[in-house]
Design a protein around this motif. Structure first.
Motif: not given
Length: 206
Positions: A52-67
């Motif tokens: 869950d921690t990685a999921f939330n971190h990566l989801q936020t990271k993806a929103l900040n780097d959509v490309s």
């Protein structure tokens, strides 16, 4: 499974990943279950590759780097099709195309820098560096494909669903190697209904 399109019936991580295309490839009923990077994260969490921690971190990271997230999604889909075609060829008794092996070897070269040997309660095992990069789920999938492809005793058990409307792959673990369907509740029962109706129609016309 409830509230999710994902099923894990392949018997191998890489086969389960190949099976994230529902229905039959190149047919009207084909449905891609990975239409966004978030979908990929959901699959990765259900497959046990991230928590869950990685999921939330990566989801936020993806929103900040959509490309970059979109690039990773495209990369893993290319890997998914290479894995499907490799093991579909093996299931059908065909020779695997060398270009597919090149694709897999490229993915191995790009992914295995994440590989680590880690301690386990039983000794040691392969593990993966948790660097929280957007492509963190790719390395274990590649490792699974490489392990499966280099295990001769297992290759003979790879099957593709016998349904005309499904291209899911799985390992046949039955003693007499008689499994034909990815899932008896779905494709198996659908085939039984189809055969029953065909016989019934035939009898009605006689």
């Amino acid at each position: 499974m409830d509230n999710t399109p994902f099923e894990f019936i392949g018997g191998s991580l890489c086969l389960d990943f190949a099976n994230t295309v529902g229905g039959a490839r190149n047919q009207a009923n084909a449905t891609d279950q990975l239409t966004s990077y978030t979908d990929l994260l959901h699959w990765s969490r259900e497959a046990g590759l991230i928590g869950d921690t990685a999921f939330n971190h990566l989801q936020t990271k993806a929103l900040n780097d959509v490309s970059r997230a979109n690039d990773v999604l495209a990369e893993v889909k290319t890997l998914r099709e290479a894995i499907y075609r490799i093991f579909s060829d093996i299931a059908r008794g065909n020779t695997v195309d060398d270009t597919l092996l090149l694709d897999l070897n490229k993915a191995i070269g790009q992914s295995f820098h994440h590989a680590r040997i880690v301690r386990t309660p039983d000794g040691y095992a392969w593990g993966w560096k948790q660097d929280m990069s957007l492509d963190t789920m790719e390395a274990p999938i590649v490792r699974s494909a490489a392990d499966l492809l280099t295990a001769p005793s297992t290759l003979s058990r790879i099957r593709e669903c016998a349904s005309d409307h499904c291209t899911w792959l799985f390992l046949d673990e039955t003693k007499n190697r008689s499994r034909r369907w990815c899932n008896m509740r779905t494709c198996g029962n659908a085939s039984k209904v189809h055969r029953y109706r065909a016989r019934h129609t035939g009898n009605a016309e006689v």
